[in-house]
Design a protein around this motif. Sequence first.
Motif, short mmCIF file in Angstrom:
data_model
loop_
_atom_site.label_atom_id
_atom_site.label_comp_id
_atom_site.label_asym_id
_atom_site.label_seq_id
_atom_site.Cartn_x
_atom_site.Cartn_y
_atom_site.Cartn_z
N LYS A 22 55.25 27.50 26.49
CA LYS A 22 55.03 26.15 27.01
C LYS A 22 54.99 25.15 25.86
O LYS A 22 54.41 25.42 24.81
CB LYS A 22 53.71 26.09 27.78
N GLY A 47 53.00 19.56 24.46
CA GLY A 47 52.87 18.21 25.00
C GLY A 47 54.22 17.71 25.45
O GLY A 47 55.26 18.33 25.17
N GLN A 48 54.22 16.59 26.15
CA GLN A 48 55.49 16.03 26.61
C GLN A 48 56.24 15.34 25.48
O GLN A 48 57.45 15.45 25.36
CB GLN A 48 55.23 15.02 27.74
N ARG A 49 55.51 14.64 24.62
CA ARG A 49 56.11 13.95 23.47
C ARG A 49 55.44 14.49 22.21
O ARG A 49 54.23 14.36 22.04
CB ARG A 49 55.92 12.44 23.58
N TRP A 52 60.71 24.35 23.95
CA TRP A 52 60.10 23.07 24.26
C TRP A 52 61.13 22.10 24.84
O TRP A 52 60.86 21.42 25.83
CB TRP A 52 59.46 22.47 23.01
N GLN A 55 62.15 22.81 28.45
CA GLN A 55 61.16 22.48 29.47
C GLN A 55 60.84 20.98 29.52
O GLN A 55 59.83 20.58 30.08
CB GLN A 55 59.89 23.30 29.22
N GLY A 56 61.72 20.19 28.93
CA GLY A 56 61.64 18.75 29.08
C GLY A 56 60.83 18.01 28.05
O GLY A 56 60.67 16.78 28.16
N ALA A 57 60.32 18.70 27.03
CA ALA A 57 59.55 18.01 26.01
C ALA A 57 60.48 17.18 25.12
O ALA A 57 61.63 17.54 24.89
CB ALA A 57 58.78 19.01 25.15
N GLU A 58 59.95 16.07 24.64
CA GLU A 58 60.70 15.20 23.74
C GLU A 58 60.14 15.38 22.33
O GLU A 58 58.95 15.15 22.10
CB GLU A 58 60.57 13.75 24.17
N ASP A 112 52.14 12.51 22.23
CA ASP A 112 50.96 13.17 22.79
C ASP A 112 50.21 13.98 21.74
O ASP A 112 49.02 14.23 21.88
CB ASP A 112 51.37 14.09 23.94
#
Length: 431
Positions: free
Chosen positions: A237, A240-242, A262, A265-268, A284
């Motif tokens: 996982k 964080g998202q960003r 990462w 799974q959509g993380a930037e 984040d």
Amino acid sequence: MTKGLIISAPRSGAGKTTVMLGLLRALRDDGVAVQPYKCGPDYIDPAFHLAASGRSSFNLDSWAMAPGLIGAQLARGGEMALAEGSMGLFDGVAFPGETGTGASADIAALTGWPVVVVLDVSGAAQTVAAMAAGMAAYRKDVKIAGVILNRLASPRHERLCRLGMEAVGLPVFGALPRRGDLTLPERHLGLVQAVEHPDLERAISDYAGFLRDHTDLASLRAAAAGGVSTPAGELPKPPGQRIALARDEAFSFTYPHLLNAWHAQGAEILPFSPLADEPPPEADLCWLPGGYPELHAGRIAAASGFLAGLRNFAAVKPVHGECGGYMVLGEALVDASGTRHQMAGLLGLVTSYEKRRMHLGYRLAALSAPIPGHVAGARLRGHEFHYSTILAQPDAPLARVTDAESAPVPETGSRKGLVTGTFFHLIGAAT
């Protein structure tokens, strides 16, 4: 599953990397979509593989990776896989991890990829055949496809080595004359990083030409095989998202499989350069990977914008550092000359390279506090490799850390407020 080969050897220093890079480029030039891999915990070689093949290289580690994580790496596609081994073919730890001991042979057994053994024949002739024959017989679940003879001194030397191989029934895929100019520069953690190589493209082209001239590429391709499929499991996982990720010559040791997971799974991931005095961007969390901060300690200490930005970031959001990144989060770093450089001061850690001591090996950590992406109590597998000495580590320990034989190690990591750090590089979660 993609058919493939593993390029291994009886020991380190036999010429695996030169052969690997030359084969990757030669096969790519022939129009083969070859997918590179690195067996074991290595964050430098995959960057060279990318430069040679044009495809990202991923680690395969039988001690630190769960079966599903290995399966996810094996699903990268390509017409053919080529994996570079680490150390000697059967070298690993005594106590297996998720799927094995960390030996390259474990990956050969798991995937069904045959092994091509690179033999440094310096100072021997027919005797190297006995070594190769012993390797072929050592594990029944590992197939030795043949050998590449490296560092041959003369045509007569080659003839004698080939006679030995004929006697034990092992094919010779290549015979490489001794050449002192086909080497990559090294420093204390291994090869100089790909981005630092003064003329990497020319070097790789030279390797490819050398391998093409002295190796039977068609026979190598025909020897590739693979019949074992490992299902892909859940990806690691993102923390964080960003994610603000330090990335430059001082902070470059990140495992490709983690960054890829990462991203998937959509993380930037937002890279920034401490050496360019850039503060962490809005995100984040901030992640400082390992690298070579000891070679750039003066520049880091003078990077007021980076240090001020990092301190401001840590006041409100999590910051995590691995190895070199952990050292930069500390109070000070003493370089090899004995000069003390002030670091971020977010942790009390003080480290020194004045008296170097190698710390190397797998690590199993039980977290006593959370880090980005993992809760307190989580068990993590990773790898530690550095030469620094701890002079002070006053903060609360982050984890109980043991080596692969369950012996406690003093490099427990630290935590203070929203800041955490470890000496080990995270590879994956332990079951």
